[in-house]
Design an enzyme around this catalytic site. Structure first.
Site, short mmCIF file in Angstrom:
data_model
loop_
_atom_site.label_atom_id
_atom_site.label_comp_id
_atom_site.label_asym_id
_atom_site.label_seq_id
_atom_site.Cartn_x
_atom_site.Cartn_y
_atom_site.Cartn_z
N ASP A 8 0.87 -1.18 -0.03
CA ASP A 8 0.07 -0.06 0.01
C ASP A 8 0.92 1.23 0.00
OD1 ASP A 8 -2.11 1.25 0.10
OD2 ASP A 8 -3.03 0.84 1.98
N GLY A 9 0.30 2.36 -0.35
CA GLY A 9 0.88 3.84 -0.33
C GLY A 9 0.23 4.70 0.07
N GLU A 43 1.79 3.45 -4.08
CA GLU A 43 1.49 2.11 -4.41
C GLU A 43 2.55 1.37 -5.32
OE1 GLU A 43 -1.45 1.11 -3.11
OE2 GLU A 43 -2.66 2.63 -2.68
N ASP A 69 -5.14 -2.57 -2.63
CA ASP A 69 -6.43 -1.93 -2.65
C ASP A 69 -6.43 -1.03 -3.88
OD1 ASP A 69 -5.14 0.34 -1.91
OD2 ASP A 69 -5.91 0.18 0.13
N HIS A 123 -9.57 0.15 3.53
CA HIS A 123 -10.17 0.81 4.88
C HIS A 123 -11.52 0.07 5.04
CE1 HIS A 123 -7.38 3.83 4.23
NE2 HIS A 123 -7.94 4.07 2.85
N ASP A 133 -1.54 -0.06 5.07
CA ASP A 133 -2.01 1.44 5.15
C ASP A 133 -1.50 2.20 6.42
OD1 ASP A 133 -3.72 3.60 3.91
OD2 ASP A 133 -4.37 3.16 5.97
#
Length: 323
Positions: A8-9, A43, A69, A123, A133
Site C-alpha cells: 500500500d501507499g 502504491e 487496494d 479501509h 496502510d
C-alpha cells in the site's frame, strides 16, 4: 507454500509527502517513502520494494500473492503493461506512460517469478491491508515532519543469509550502472571504479549525458537527506532549494536558463565511499560555471545503497551575453 503480502501507499496532498509499505506480518514488513510523491507512486513502490526484498531474502522461488487496494497498480501490472511496452511505453492516446521508471523496475523483478495480484477493499478492516496502510501513512507523516521513517524489520530468518541482489532498475531515468547496484557486492562498500557512474549521475542532474531524463522522484533519490549547496552568489542552499535549483534548468531551452553543454567532468576519490565530481557548465545565455559536488555511497532503502549528492558548490566564471 505461498507468501502472502499486502502492498500500500500513501500521499499527504497527492502529491505531497509520500510513504509506501509492504506487510506480511508483525515481524516481516518494510516501509519507506520520499518528501514528495503521489498515491500511485507509493502504491507502485510498495510492490517494487516487496519484490526486491523477498528476492534479496532468497524467497524469489516461492509463489507470491500480493494484496492491493489499488486497481491502478493491478491493472497496470497485469493488463496494461504488455501493451505499453509494445508501444514504446506510450498510452493509447500516444502520451507517455506515467511512472514508467517504477513500472519497468517491477517488470524486471517479476521475470521468472510466480506472482499473482488480488484486489482487496481499502479501509474495510482487512488486517494486512490496514497494517500496510497505517505504516505507509506513518512513513509519509515522518517525511512531512522532516524525520526518518520506521523502515521495518524486513525479512528475517535463515533465508536472509542469501547474497543480496541489489537491483534497482529505473531504466527510463538512470541506467543500472548509474545506480551502482548492478553487481552483487557488500552493500556498505561502494563498487570499484565509480568514475563513469558518477559522471553520468552528475550529468543527469543537469539534464545532460546519455540518460538525461530524470524525474522529480529520481532527483529526490539522488540527493542525500542532508544535502546542501552554495550557489554562484554565495548563498547557502538547503536540500529543498538545491532540488529546485536543478529542476529549474533541466529541460529549458530559452535564453535565460537551460544547460547548453557540460564538459571537463572529473571524478576524484576522497575517501572510502566518498568522491568529488568537478565540471564546467555553460548555459544557453552564455553564463559559465565551475561546479564541485561531493557524492557519498549512502543508504537508500533497507539493504540498498546508492551514490547520493551530499554537497554542491558553484562558482561563476562568466556572466554571459544576456546577464
Amino acid at each position: 507454500m505461498t507468501l502472502i503480502a499486502a502492498a500500500d501507499g500513501s500521499s499527504l496532498g497527492n502529491p505531497g509527502p509520500m510513504g509506501w509499505c509492504w506487510y506480511v506480518d508483525e515481524g516481516c514488513w518494510g516501509a519507506g517513502g520520499a518528501r514528495s510523491g503521489t498515491n500511485n507512486i507509493g502504491e507502485l513502490l510498495a510492490v517494487a520494494e516487496l519484490l526486491d526484498a523477498s528476492s534479496q531474502a532468497g524467497r524469489a522461488g516461492e509463489p507470491l500473492r500480493v494484496l492491493c487496494d489499488s486497481q491502478y497498480v493491478i491493472n497496470s501490472v497485469t493488463k496494461w503493461m504488455p501493451g505499453w511496452k509494445r508501444k514504446g511505453w506510450k498510452k493509447a492516446d500516444g502520451k507517455p506512460v506515467l511512472n514508467r521508471d517504477i513500472l519497468e523496475r517491477i517488470d524486471t523483478a517479476l521475470a521468472g517469478r510466480d506472482v499473482t495480484f488480488e484486489w482487496v477493499k481499502g479501509h474495510a478492516g482487512h488486517r494486512e491491508n490496514e497494517a500496510a496502510d497505517e505504516r505507509a501513512r506513518a512513513a509519509a507523516e515522518a517525511y512531512q515532519a522532516g524525520a526518518k521513517p520506521n523502515t521495518g524489520p524486513g525479512f528475517q530468518g535463515p533465508a536472509q543469509a542469501a547474497e543480496p541482489l541489489h537491483s534497482d532498475t529505473d531504466a527510463s531515468d538512470v541506467d543500472d550502472a548509474a545506480l551502482g547496484e548492478s553487481e552483487q557486492h557488500d552493500p556498505d562498500v561502494a563498487p570499484e571504479s565509480p568514475q563513469r557512474l558518477l559522471r553520468d549521475l552528475e550529468a543527469a542532474l543537469w539534464g545532460q549525458g546519455p540518460t538525461p531524463a530524470v524525474t522529480a522522484s529520481r532527483r529526490e533519490e539522488l540527493l542525500h537527506d542532508e544535502a546542501s549547496g552554495v550557489d554562484v552568489h554565495g548563498s547557502f542552499l538547503s536540500r529543498h532549494e538545491l532540488l529546485e535549483h536543478f529542476a529549474s534548468v533541466v529541460g529549458r531551452d530559452d535564453l535565460l536558463a537551460g544547460v547548453a553543454s557540460m564538459d571537463a567532468v572529473q571524478v576524484v576519490t576522497l575517501a572510502a565511499n566518498t568522491c568529488l565530481v568537478t565540471s564546467r557548465i555553460e548555459f544557453v545565455d552564455g553564463t559559465v560555471q565551475r561546479t564541485s559536488s561531493v557524492w557519498v555511497y549512502a543508504r537508500l532503502v533497507q539493504n540498498e545503497r546508492t551514490w547520493q549528492l551530499r554537497h554542491h558548490h558553484a562558482t561563476l566564471v562568466s556572466n554571459g551575453a544576456f546577464a
